[in-house]
Design a protein around this motif. Sequence first.
Motif, PDB file in Angstrom:
ATOM      1  N   ARG A   7     -27.904  29.062 -16.313  1.00  0.00           N
ATOM      2  CA  ARG A   7     -28.794  28.075 -16.933  1.00  0.00           C
ATOM      3  C   ARG A   7     -27.986  27.063 -17.739  1.00  0.00           C
ATOM      4  O   ARG A   7     -28.230  25.850 -17.663  1.00  0.00           O
ATOM      5  N   ASN A   8     -27.036  27.554 -18.509  1.00  0.00           N
ATOM      6  CA  ASN A   8     -26.220  26.647 -19.314  1.00  0.00           C
ATOM      7  C   ASN A   8     -25.432  25.691 -18.422  1.00  0.00           C
ATOM      8  O   ASN A   8     -25.287  24.503 -18.739  1.00  0.00           O
ATOM      9  N   ASP A  36     -35.831  26.251 -14.434  1.00  0.00           N
ATOM     10  CA  ASP A  36     -36.534  27.520 -14.614  1.00  0.00           C
ATOM     11  C   ASP A  36     -37.543  27.766 -13.496  1.00  0.00           C
ATOM     12  O   ASP A  36     -37.766  28.913 -13.094  1.00  0.00           O
ATOM     13  N   ASP A  83     -27.869  38.909 -16.483  1.00  0.00           N
ATOM     14  CA  ASP A  83     -28.011  37.787 -17.411  1.00  0.00           C
ATOM     15  C   ASP A  83     -27.952  36.482 -16.625  1.00  0.00           C
ATOM     16  O   ASP A  83     -26.997  36.247 -15.883  1.00  0.00           O
ATOM     17  N   GLN A 106     -28.215  33.484 -18.213  1.00  0.00           N
ATOM     18  CA  GLN A 106     -27.964  32.426 -19.191  1.00  0.00           C
ATOM     19  C   GLN A 106     -26.773  31.546 -18.834  1.00  0.00           C
ATOM     20  O   GLN A 106     -26.801  30.332 -19.052  1.00  0.00           O
ATOM     21  N   GLN A 107     -25.711  32.130 -18.306  1.00  0.00           N
ATOM     22  CA  GLN A 107     -24.539  31.310 -17.969  1.00  0.00           C
ATOM     23  C   GLN A 107     -24.884  30.286 -16.899  1.00  0.00           C
ATOM     24  O   GLN A 107     -24.453  29.135 -16.970  1.00  0.00           O
TER      25      GLN A 107
END
Length: 339
Positions: A119-120, A134, A114, A116-117
């Motif tokens: 990216r956040n 990205d 993952d 997402q962490q």
Amino acid sequence: MPKPLPFTEEEMKQVFATNLIEYARSQGFAVEKSDRKTYHVKGHGGLYLFPKGYHHFSRGESGNIIDFAKEYQGLSFITAVETILGTRAYANTLLPLPPIPERGELILPPKSMDIQQARNYLIEERCLDPQIVDRLIGQGMIYQAVTKSKGTVYQNCAFVSFDKDGKPRYCSLRGMGGSRFRQDVVNSDKSYGFTMQGTGSRVFAFESPIDAISHATLMRLNGMDDTKDFRISEGCLSDKALTRFLADNPQITEIVFCFDNDVDGKDHKGNPHNHGQEFAKKCAEKLGAKGYAVYIQTPHRKDFNADLQYIRQSVIAKLREKQVPSPQRAEKKKQDKER
């Protein structure tokens, strides 16, 4: 390890075995024979020399060959011994340096399933442009790394640098979610900087990957093309990565140094010292002398990410302010409804 003595035991034996009379002559002293074992030094009153020492009858002092060199030639102990021996101090006493171990192969930490962490962390916490983030993720330059320490699993944001052949050569880890963790992966080579590719002849140099991405984000916010110029991170205050980059990219003619603005910095004596800007001046002077057009772009705050966060937060605050009705506006709306 204690510092070695300036001369070996054998060298000191050689010093005291040296004939003082012959040494004095070699140093330009006018020596005349007084008796079978004694020689007088002209111009020095009652100074008489022996093969192993001297005596000054007028002063009532005596000494060995080193004392003679110190007293009548004004030499220090080390210089006196160097002069007598004709060799330099420490020449034969320095211990050989151990060979520098070869750098092993860089093994990147495993990737998390993952992203997402990470990216956040970069987009929400660091306010970086999502499209730029990205793009770098897609290029393999950023990913979410999984590391273990003492049985605990950690998730960190990884920044990767590659060589010309696309082989990873440097990786730095940054903690997320308020963590201050920072670490370079074992066998990382900082001469390979985190490089955001461009198409022009200008490169911007930064201390960290996040500052480089922040600078690109600020250009995009101002309606400028963030893909034209190159950006490189040194990973610290250094010019190693930039030096390698310039050697590999002869088309570069312009360098802009964007190091931190350490307004609260202190030197080793506690005096004010802006480390980032002073180093930028030093680098600009060195590379300017090599024919590059050099400039220094100083962030208004600590670094370009601090500038970016301030701007983002200011915009958000203004948007929220517009959304909150003033008392006059609320009263007017109330009157309009009553009508």
